[in-house]
Write a protein that holds these residues in place. Structure first.
Motif, short mmCIF file in Angstrom:
data_model
loop_
_atom_site.label_atom_id
_atom_site.label_comp_id
_atom_site.label_asym_id
_atom_site.label_seq_id
_atom_site.Cartn_x
_atom_site.Cartn_y
_atom_site.Cartn_z
N PRO A 81 32.82 -2.45 4.41
CA PRO A 81 31.63 -3.00 5.05
C PRO A 81 30.74 -1.96 5.73
O PRO A 81 29.56 -2.23 5.98
CB PRO A 81 32.21 -3.99 6.09
N ASP A 82 31.31 -0.77 6.02
CA ASP A 82 30.52 0.27 6.71
C ASP A 82 29.94 1.30 5.76
O ASP A 82 29.27 2.24 6.22
CB ASP A 82 31.38 0.97 7.77
N TYR A 83 30.20 1.21 4.46
CA TYR A 83 29.64 2.18 3.53
C TYR A 83 28.13 2.30 3.69
O TYR A 83 27.57 3.38 3.92
CB TYR A 83 29.94 1.78 2.08
N ASP A 84 27.45 1.15 3.56
CA ASP A 84 25.99 1.16 3.60
C ASP A 84 25.46 1.48 4.99
O ASP A 84 24.43 2.16 5.13
CB ASP A 84 25.44 -0.18 3.12
N ARG A 85 26.14 0.99 6.01
CA ARG A 85 25.71 1.29 7.39
C ARG A 85 25.72 2.79 7.64
O ARG A 85 24.79 3.34 8.22
CB ARG A 85 26.62 0.58 8.40
N PHE A 86 26.80 3.45 7.21
CA PHE A 86 26.88 4.90 7.45
C PHE A 86 25.81 5.63 6.66
O PHE A 86 25.15 6.54 7.18
CB PHE A 86 28.26 5.44 7.08
N HIS A 87 25.65 5.26 5.41
CA HIS A 87 24.66 5.96 4.58
C HIS A 87 23.24 5.77 5.14
O HIS A 87 22.43 6.71 5.12
CB HIS A 87 24.72 5.44 3.15
N LYS A 88 22.97 4.61 5.65
CA LYS A 88 21.65 4.37 6.23
C LYS A 88 21.47 5.20 7.50
O LYS A 88 20.39 5.76 7.75
CB LYS A 88 21.48 2.88 6.55
N ALA A 89 22.53 5.31 8.31
CA ALA A 89 22.44 6.08 9.56
C ALA A 89 22.43 7.58 9.30
O ALA A 89 21.84 8.35 10.07
CB ALA A 89 23.61 5.71 10.47
N HIS A 90 23.10 8.02 8.22
CA HIS A 90 23.22 9.46 7.93
C HIS A 90 22.92 9.69 6.45
O HIS A 90 23.81 10.07 5.67
CB HIS A 90 24.61 9.96 8.28
N PRO A 91 21.69 9.50 6.02
CA PRO A 91 21.36 9.59 4.59
C PRO A 91 21.53 10.99 4.01
O PRO A 91 21.54 11.15 2.79
CB PRO A 91 19.90 9.15 4.54
N ASP A 92 21.67 12.01 4.87
CA ASP A 92 21.82 13.39 4.38
C ASP A 92 23.27 13.87 4.41
O ASP A 92 23.52 15.05 4.15
CB ASP A 92 20.95 14.34 5.21
N LYS A 93 24.21 12.99 4.69
CA LYS A 93 25.62 13.38 4.79
C LYS A 93 26.38 12.93 3.55
O LYS A 93 26.46 11.74 3.24
CB LYS A 93 26.26 12.73 6.02
N PRO A 94 26.96 13.86 2.79
CA PRO A 94 27.78 13.46 1.64
C PRO A 94 28.94 12.56 2.06
O PRO A 94 29.52 12.74 3.15
CB PRO A 94 28.28 14.79 1.07
N PHE A 95 29.29 11.63 1.19
CA PHE A 95 30.23 10.57 1.56
C PHE A 95 31.11 10.24 0.37
O PHE A 95 30.65 10.16 -0.77
CB PHE A 95 29.43 9.33 1.98
N THR A 96 32.42 10.06 0.62
CA THR A 96 33.33 9.61 -0.43
C THR A 96 34.35 8.67 0.16
O THR A 96 34.65 8.73 1.37
CB THR A 96 34.05 10.80 -1.09
N SER A 97 34.85 7.79 -0.66
CA SER A 97 36.06 7.07 -0.27
C SER A 97 37.22 8.05 -0.42
O SER A 97 37.43 8.62 -1.49
CB SER A 97 36.30 5.85 -1.17
#
Length: 933
Positions: free
Chosen positions: A480-496
């Motif tokens: 549920p926090d995938y999109d929230r984090f990406h929206k808050a930090h759009p320049d931070k690479p992210f992986t499960s």
């Protein structure tokens, strides 16, 4: 004649120029093992207290002359926990396997010709905490069950027949994880002999960098050490060979290394237009480093590396060599059916091959560094890896564990991420941030070519947290926090970094809670997780998520969530403990493999007439048609995320699924109703084995009906017999509730399957004969050819040594005959001197008295032993516990052999020597207690 001599000398010179002196010898053979602690009695006396604090004076099972004659002899790798029974009172997380304390001992003979070389013990891993002694000296305390220990034992060594003793106390009560961790020396051990001026272990840093376009550099850095007695001037030579073996670069540099010092040499080399390493083409380059002195090779180290670029993009995920790659990953622990964590290298290869066949391209070794051999396989087979540190702690002892992992693994092209932790409670706090910041900096100081991550199970949206200290944010679950984090930090690479945590019991299609059985339809998941289908859909439909790592690729012992006793292993796995696939295997296979059509059906087709059966069809094509006994039941568009389900009323026969692309059949599969089992079948994983004592092979065991079809519900108890050039090392069946002995002669089939693992004997050339029998069934036999191979260089086994009488007290010399049994105050450490043979006294005094104590081995307590003096100079009287037991009447140096009277326990020996006028005396050779010849 002169011409021939010159030619010979020239040939000898050429040989010495190219013959490296480093030897890495396997130390896996010939260990002695005792399960349980051996507690040394309290130290209370003056003399005991004084001696206890001296070098080489360890007591108890760490002592040089400890009697281990009744200990078990075994070879490594070894996990004693898997050998024991299950105990409902033991730790659920450790799979209800008692662990405790254990001791290992080994004897080591060092050739006098090797005096002056540098000797290093290498233990690849010991579970869990370990203390190591060499010749009674503590040489290592290790605080993790997952890192290697490199131990310089050069200063402690004895040469020739004066045997060396290695003793290791293993504390497996200590826990580092919440899963089965095993117990003991479960990875390989080594003895490394090399020149005193040498390359240190993990001392070559050779990670390639792209300069521009097709121009690359390997900024090679070599760390040298000099344990010799004089400074050395050397030339360091680095040569790079391409995947075909062709030399493509070379560089040399001079170095001066002082005595007992280190020096680092920089040798950057340029490579133009290299062949890139990728998941499909695993091009590996060999970097060879030689240390030369006056044209002679002192040391040589070779390792493989690869040229590739990696990039984590905040919007589009992961790129390998500029090509987008979705990480189709799994998390795996390191235990396997039958063997616990002592997994043979070839069984690791089997496990990785099973993952490759499923479509896995990424592995997270959770939550610890894997064996070095496994990363070599990863590079060859084509996986990318999250390499994970076990202990989150930037203090000195634990930072060394992190730095060891990076130094050892940084040359591997498969490693794309360094992970500093998994799921730490302080991850959302300033404390966690500061800890991670320091550990990330330590990683970057050793390798700045890869990003640092941490597997966070929350907390990455707070004002200051670990995500601010790493390069790529790893999320465990938290969909549920995938999109929230990406929206808050759009320049931070992210992986499960971890996802799914779904439950399945292999071969079960009805959930029976009171039997701890969970249906394999991918409907059940932990409250924090998701089903396989939900988790992958959340990852696959978000371009910014680099990929995922399913928890887990295989079942593992311990953590039997959501169950407890009698369940003893997890049911999270895509495969069971043996590597047998569950339904999840086929779900992921059709999602992850796109280069060929695939279709699978679950469940089996052995039901009761009229049963309503849920049929799941998994396929990577456009449309699916289902038929029963040739009758069409329905057709559906293939769903790449949810899979396809049909409700079917059971009738015996054949259930078929056909896959179509563009209206044309491209693939089909079927399941059939079988009869009762009538015979067993053995299916070896490979055609042959290498006779090196290390190669091992899983053999699938199943029951067939009269038509030769595998019976999916068979549960027959199978008895195994293995003979010839190998042996059984364990077995399993994937039943998470089974309490069968994994080392015994029998194993019950679970839902039609079991697995036997056989391993060759050392220096084997005979085929391995394997038979399987079960009541009422036709038995099965196979013969596995064993290929003769050159033995891996190894340290020869040593039998239980002689008892050496080493530590002597030396009375003041005199011309008056002393009382050989005179008392010496226990607190008097200075009136008498100290020594070990050879002990020589110069000419002058007439009488010389030497005193020592020893405890003979149990097998000599009956009077069958001898006290042997290799050489005594002077006349001698030998007194034991106050009684004269032998004499030597000649002044000339000679051996003396004295019967050892019967009796147990500690003995005191006094040797009174009389010198010939003008001549010296002494005990000039070893004094040993041994069996009569």
């Amino acid at each position: 004649m002169k011409t021939k001599l010159f030619a010979f000398l020239l040939l000898l010179a050429c040989f010495s120029t190219h013959a490296a002196t480093r030897e890495r010898l396997s130390l896996d053979r010939g260990w002695l093992f005792h399960q349980g602690d051996i507690v040394q009695p309290p130290i209370v006396g003056h003399e005991e207290s004084y001696s206890n604090a001296k070098a080489g004076s360890a007591g108890g099972a760490a002592a040089n002359e400890y009697d281990d004659s009744d200990w078990r002899r075994l070879n490594l790798p070894h996990d004693w926990a898997v050998e024991g029974p299950f105990d409902p009172k033991a730790n659920v997380a450790q799979g209800y396997r008692p662990r405790g304390i254990g001791w290992y001992r080994r004897y080591l003979r060092v050739d006098p010709a090797d005096r002056g070389k540098h000797f290093e013990l290498q233990f690849d891993a010991i579970a869990t905490h370990a203390t190591v002694w060499v010749n009674g000296n503590v040489v290592k305390h290790n605080w993790s069950g997952y890192n290697a220990s490199y131990i310089d034992i050069t200063p402690f060594l004895r040469y020739g027949d004066a045997m060396n003793t290695i003793a290791i106390r293993v504390d497996a009560q200590a826990m580092e994880g919440w899963w089965y961790e095993g117990a003991g020396m479960y990875r390989h051990s080594w003895l490394v002999k090399r020149s005193p001026l040498h390359v240190v272990t993990d001392g070559v840093h050779s990670t390639p960098r792209q300069i521009k376009g097709q121009q690359w550099s390997i900024p090679v850095e070599v760390t040298l050490n000099n344990s010799g007695k004089q400074a050395g001037d050397v030339v360091v030579e680095v040569t790079v060979y391409d995947p075909s073996g062709k030399q493509v670069a070379q560089r040399t540099a001079s170095a001066h290394v002082n005595v007992l010092a280190t020096d680092t040499v920089q040798l950057p080399v340029t490579i133009n237009n290299p062949s890139l390493w990728s998941l499909e083409k695993t091009n590996l380059y060999r970097v060879s480093t030689r240390v030369l002195q006056a044209g002679r090779v002192l040391d040589e180290v070779s390792l493989n590396t690869g040229f590739r670029t990696i990039r984590f993009d905040a919007a589009q995920g992961f790129f390998l060599n500029g090509v987008h790659v979705k990480l189709q990953g799994v998390c795996i622990h390191q235990d396997h059916a039958g063997v616990g964590v002592a997994v043979p290298d070839s069984v690791w290869e089997y496990r990785l091959r099973r993952l490759k066949e499923m479509g896995v391209n990424a592995i997270r070794f959770s939550h610890n560094a894997p064996a070095a051999e496994v990363l070599d396989m990863v590079d060859r087979m084509g996986f990318v890896v999250m390499d994970e540190n076990r202990n989150f702690n930037p203090s000195e002892d634990y930072m060394k564990q992190l730095e060891w992992m990076v130094k050892r693994d940084r040359h591997h092209p498969g490693v794309i991420l360094w992970s500093v932790f998994n799921e730490e409670p302080v991850q959302a706090t300033e404390v966690g941030y500061e800890m991670a910041r320091r550990m990330s900096a330590a990683v970057k100081a050793l390798d700045d070519t890869r990003p640092v991550t941490a597997a966070m199970n929350g907390g990455f949206l707070t004002e200051l947290n670990v995500s601010h200290a790493v390069d790529v944010v790893g999320s465990n679950y938290q969909v549920p926090d995938y999109d929230r984090f990406h929206k808050a930090h759009p320049d931070k690479p992210f992986t499960s970094s971890e996802d799914t945590s779904a439950f399945m019991t292999r071969g079960e299609y009805k959930t029976v809670k009171d039997k701890n059985l969970i249906a394999s339809y991918d409907d059940d998941a932990a409250q924090w997780g998701n089903t396989h289908r939900d988790a992958w859909e959340a990852i696959a439909t978000r371009p910014y998520v680099a990929g995922g790592f399913v928890w887990t690729g295989f079942d593992y012992r311990g953590e039997p969530t959501p169950n407890e006793w009698p369940s003893v292993s997890s049911v999270f796995g895509i495969m069971d403990l043996n590597g047998f696939p569950k339904t999840a295997y086929y779900i992921h296979q059709v999602q992850w493999i796109k280069d060929r059509p695939l279709i699978h059906i679950a469940p089996h087709w052995n039901w009761k007439q009229g049963d309503n059966v849920r049929v799941m069809v998994m396929a990577n094509i456009e449309r699916i048609k289902l038929l029963l006994n040739g009758r069409e039941l329905g057709e559906q568009k293939a769903d790449p995320y949810r899979m396809n389900n049909f409700n079917v009323v059971f009738e015996p026969g054949k259930l078929e699924a056909i896959g179509y692309n563009g209206g044309k059949e491209v693939v089909r599969t079927a399941v059939e109703t079988t009869g009762a089992p009538v015979r067993l079948e053995l299916l070896p994983d490979r055609a042959q084995l290498a006779g090196d004592g290390r190669d091992a092979m899983p053999i699938t065991v199943r029951a067939l009906d009269a038509q030769g079809r595998a019976v999916p519900l068979a549960d027959n108890e199978v008895t195994f017999a293995v003979s010839g050039g190998g042996r059984s090392i364990g077995h399993g069946n994937g039943d998470p509730n089974s309490h069968e002995d994994e080392k015994g002669p029998t194993r019950r089939l679970f839902n039609g399957l079991a697995q036997l693992i056989v391993q060759t004997d050392y220096d084997s050339k005979d085929a391995i004969a394997v038979s399987a029998s079960a009541a009422g069934l036709q038995p099965a036999q196979i013969s596995i050819p064993v290929r003769q191979v050159a033995a891996q260089p190894y340290v020869a086994e040593a039998d239980a040594p002689l008892t050496f009488v080493r530590s002597w007290r030396i009375a003041p010399d005199g011309d008056q005959r002393p009382d050989p049994n005179q008392k010496l105050a226990s607190f008097d450490m200075n009136t008498w001197g100290w020594g070990s043979p050879p002990m020589r006294a110069a000419a002058g005094s007439k009488y010389h008295l030497y005193r020592a104590s020893f405890t003979p081995r149990k097998n000599l307590a009956d009077g069958s032993g001898r006290i042997r003096f290799a050489a005594i100079r002077g006349k001698a009287e030998i007194w034991l516990n106050g009684t004269l037991i032998g004499k030597k009447d000649s002044f000339a140096a000679g051996a003396l052999d004295v019967p050892l009277p019967a009796g147990a326990g500690k003995r005191e020996i006094n040797v009174l020597l009389e010198a010939e006028p003008g001549q010296g005396v002494g005990i000039e050779g070893n004094v040993t207690i041994e069996a009569a010849r």
